[in-house]
Design a protein around this motif. Structure first.
Motif, PDB file in Angstrom:
ATOM      1  N   PRO A  35       0.809  -1.227   0.000  1.00 13.19           N
ATOM      2  CA  PRO A  35       0.000   0.000   0.000  1.00 13.19           C
ATOM      3  C   PRO A  35       0.844   1.280   0.000  1.00 13.19           C
ATOM      4  N   ILE A  36       1.974   1.275   0.700  1.00 13.57           N
ATOM      5  CA  ILE A  36       2.832   2.464   0.707  1.00 13.57           C
ATOM      6  C   ILE A  36       3.354   2.726  -0.710  1.00 13.57           C
ATOM      7  N   GLN A  37       3.827   1.679  -1.360  1.00  7.23           N
ATOM      8  CA  GLN A  37       4.362   1.813  -2.711  1.00  7.23           C
ATOM      9  C   GLN A  37       3.275   2.275  -3.671  1.00  7.23           C
ATOM     10  N   ALA A  38       2.077   1.696  -3.564  1.00  7.41           N
ATOM     11  CA  ALA A  38       0.976   2.088  -4.453  1.00  7.41           C
ATOM     12  C   ALA A  38       0.583   3.551  -4.236  1.00  7.41           C
ATOM     13  N   PHE A  39       0.548   3.968  -2.976  1.00  6.90           N
ATOM     14  CA  PHE A  39       0.205   5.352  -2.641  1.00  6.90           C
ATOM     15  C   PHE A  39       1.224   6.323  -3.239  1.00  6.90           C
ATOM     16  N   GLU A  40       2.522   6.010  -3.038  1.00  7.85           N
ATOM     17  CA  GLU A  40       3.577   6.895  -3.548  1.00  7.85           C
ATOM     18  C   GLU A  40       3.601   6.914  -5.078  1.00  7.85           C
ATOM     19  N   ALA A  41       3.429   5.746  -5.696  1.00  7.94           N
ATOM     20  CA  ALA A  41       3.418   5.687  -7.165  1.00  7.94           C
ATOM     21  C   ALA A  41       2.217   6.437  -7.730  1.00  7.94           C
ATOM     22  N   ALA A  42       1.082   6.337  -7.049  1.00  4.00           N
ATOM     23  CA  ALA A  42      -0.125   7.040  -7.510  1.00  4.00           C
ATOM     24  C   ALA A  42       0.098   8.544  -7.535  1.00  4.00           C
ATOM     25  N   ARG A  43       0.794   9.047  -6.553  1.00  5.96           N
ATOM     26  CA  ARG A  43       1.079  10.488  -6.524  1.00  5.96           C
ATOM     27  C   ARG A  43       2.003  10.889  -7.671  1.00  5.96           C
ATOM     28  N   ILE A  44       3.014  10.081  -7.910  1.00  4.36           N
ATOM     29  CA  ILE A  44       3.980  10.390  -8.972  1.00  4.36           C
ATOM     30  C   ILE A  44       3.317  10.370 -10.343  1.00  4.36           C
ATOM     31  N   HIS A  45       2.423   9.396 -10.554  1.00  2.00           N
ATOM     32  CA  HIS A  45       1.833   9.201 -11.881  1.00  2.00           C
ATOM     33  C   HIS A  45       0.413   9.754 -12.001  1.00  2.00           C
ATOM     34  N   ALA A  46       0.013  10.613 -11.078  1.00  2.00           N
ATOM     35  CA  ALA A  46      -1.340  11.181 -11.107  1.00  2.00           C
ATOM     36  C   ALA A  46      -1.636  11.804 -12.473  1.00  2.00           C
ATOM     37  N   GLY A  47      -2.808  11.505 -12.978  1.00  2.00           N
ATOM     38  CA  GLY A  47      -3.223  12.040 -14.269  1.00  2.00           C
ATOM     39  C   GLY A  47      -2.780  11.210 -15.456  1.00  2.00           C
ATOM     40  N   PHE A  48      -1.995  10.172 -15.235  1.00  2.00           N
ATOM     41  CA  PHE A  48      -1.467   9.379 -16.341  1.00  2.00           C
ATOM     42  C   PHE A  48      -1.736   7.878 -16.181  1.00  2.00           C
ATOM     43  N   TYR A  49      -2.642   7.506 -15.302  1.00  2.00           N
ATOM     44  CA  TYR A  49      -2.908   6.077 -15.066  1.00  2.00           C
ATOM     45  C   TYR A  49      -3.293   5.355 -16.351  1.00  2.00           C
ATOM     46  N   GLN A  50      -4.027   6.029 -17.224  1.00  2.00           N
ATOM     47  CA  GLN A  50      -4.492   5.408 -18.460  1.00  2.00           C
ATOM     48  C   GLN A  50      -3.338   5.032 -19.390  1.00  2.00           C
ATOM     49  N   GLU A  51      -2.155   5.575 -19.139  1.00  2.00           N
ATOM     50  CA  GLU A  51      -0.987   5.264 -19.962  1.00  2.00           C
ATOM     51  C   GLU A  51      -0.377   3.903 -19.625  1.00  2.00           C
ATOM     52  N   PHE A  52      -0.820   3.316 -18.519  1.00  2.00           N
ATOM     53  CA  PHE A  52      -0.269   2.045 -18.056  1.00  2.00           C
ATOM     54  C   PHE A  52      -1.173   0.887 -18.425  1.00  2.00           C
ATOM     55  N   GLU A  53      -0.604  -0.312 -18.431  1.00  2.00           N
ATOM     56  CA  GLU A  53      -1.439  -1.487 -18.671  1.00  2.00           C
ATOM     57  C   GLU A  53      -2.446  -1.612 -17.534  1.00  2.00           C
ATOM     58  N   PRO A  54      -3.566  -2.268 -17.770  1.00  2.00           N
ATOM     59  CA  PRO A  54      -4.674  -2.279 -16.801  1.00  2.00           C
ATOM     60  C   PRO A  54      -4.304  -2.717 -15.381  1.00  2.00           C
ATOM     61  N   ALA A  55      -3.476  -3.722 -15.228  1.00  2.00           N
ATOM     62  CA  ALA A  55      -3.125  -4.191 -13.879  1.00  2.00           C
ATOM     63  C   ALA A  55      -2.380  -3.110 -13.104  1.00  2.00           C
ATOM     64  N   ILE A  56      -1.486  -2.400 -13.775  1.00  2.00           N
ATOM     65  CA  ILE A  56      -0.733  -1.334 -13.114  1.00  2.00           C
ATOM     66  C   ILE A  56      -1.651  -0.142 -12.836  1.00  2.00           C
ATOM     67  N   ALA A  57      -2.487   0.188 -13.790  1.00  2.00           N
ATOM     68  CA  ALA A  57      -3.435   1.293 -13.593  1.00  2.00           C
ATOM     69  C   ALA A  57      -4.336   1.009 -12.397  1.00  2.00           C
ATOM     70  N   ALA A  58      -4.739  -0.243 -12.213  1.00  2.00           N
ATOM     71  CA  ALA A  58      -5.587  -0.611 -11.070  1.00  2.00           C
ATOM     72  C   ALA A  58      -4.827  -0.431  -9.754  1.00  2.00           C
ATOM     73  N   ARG A  59      -3.542  -0.805  -9.727  1.00  2.00           N
ATOM     74  CA  ARG A  59      -2.740  -0.604  -8.507  1.00  2.00           C
ATOM     75  C   ARG A  59      -2.573   0.883  -8.210  1.00  2.00           C
ATOM     76  N   LEU A  60      -2.381   1.672  -9.243  1.00  2.00           N
ATOM     77  CA  LEU A  60      -2.257   3.118  -9.056  1.00  2.00           C
ATOM     78  C   LEU A  60      -3.559   3.707  -8.511  1.00  2.00           C
ATOM     79  N   ALA A  61      -4.696   3.260  -9.068  1.00  2.00           N
ATOM     80  CA  ALA A  61      -5.992   3.742  -8.585  1.00  2.00           C
ATOM     81  C   ALA A  61      -6.204   3.327  -7.123  1.00  2.00           C
TER      82      ALA A  61
END
Length: 174
Positions: A35-61
């Motif tokens: 969860p810590i990694q997902a939270f930090e990655a979500a902040r870094i990639h905010a606004g660009f989740y759709q650029e990732f494959e679905p499994a990664i985009a789901a972890r970011l969300a």
């Protein structure tokens, strides 16, 4: 792992005691880290989740759905984990541990299922902030882990180990 243990024991110039270690607190690593990694990655990639494959985009969300308070609560067990890891490395110079339950990963294949197995093995070093090097093996890779900020000693030991093994196998070194 036995292959590398035998190689280390039989290497000239390498003084080592090899003892089995099974840190029980390592089983908690993934539940703290993910969860810590997902939270930090979500902040870094905010606004660009759709650029990732679905499994990664789901972890970011998922990471974006965590509150600051939830993540702060996870930082307490993270600090406890790091203290336990530091205590472990006060007793041992290095830890030799599996890095993968698999013998090989095929390029281009879906590794969704194997990812969790691999991360359960690699997360303790990541969560503890420990440097690690990968030692190849025909059966699966191993990681040689050192204490936090002990990168130089780890790399020296890994280089010495590599030189000794190359000499043992009849190869010449530069």
């Amino acid at each position: 792992m036995t292959l590398w243990q035998d190689r280390i024991r039989n290497s000239r110039g390498i003084e080592s005691d090899l003892v089995p270690v099974n840190p029980q607190f390592w089983t908690e690593a993934w539940d703290i880290y993910a969860p810590i990694q997902a939270f930090e990655a979500a902040r870094i990639h905010a606004g660009f989740y759709q650029e990732f494959e679905p499994a990664i985009a789901a972890r970011l969300a998922w990471g974006a759905s965590l509150s600051e308070d939830e993540v702060q609560q996870l930082r307490k067990p993270h600090q406890s984990f790091r203290r336990q890891q530091e205590q472990l490395f006060q007793r041992y110079d290095f830890i030799l541990a599996p890095i993968s339950p698999l013998t090989r990963l095929h390029a281009g294949a879906d590794h969704t299922e194997s990812r969790a197995s691999i991360l359960r093995l690699t997360t303790p070093a990541s969560l503890g902030g420990n440097p690690a090097v990968v030692l190849p093996s025909p059966h699966s890779g191993l990681q040689l882990i050192a204490a936090h900020n002990d990168d130089r000693r780890l790399l020296r030991f890994a280089a010495l180990l590599g030189e000794q093994l190359a000499l043992k196998d009849g190869e010449t070194t530069c």
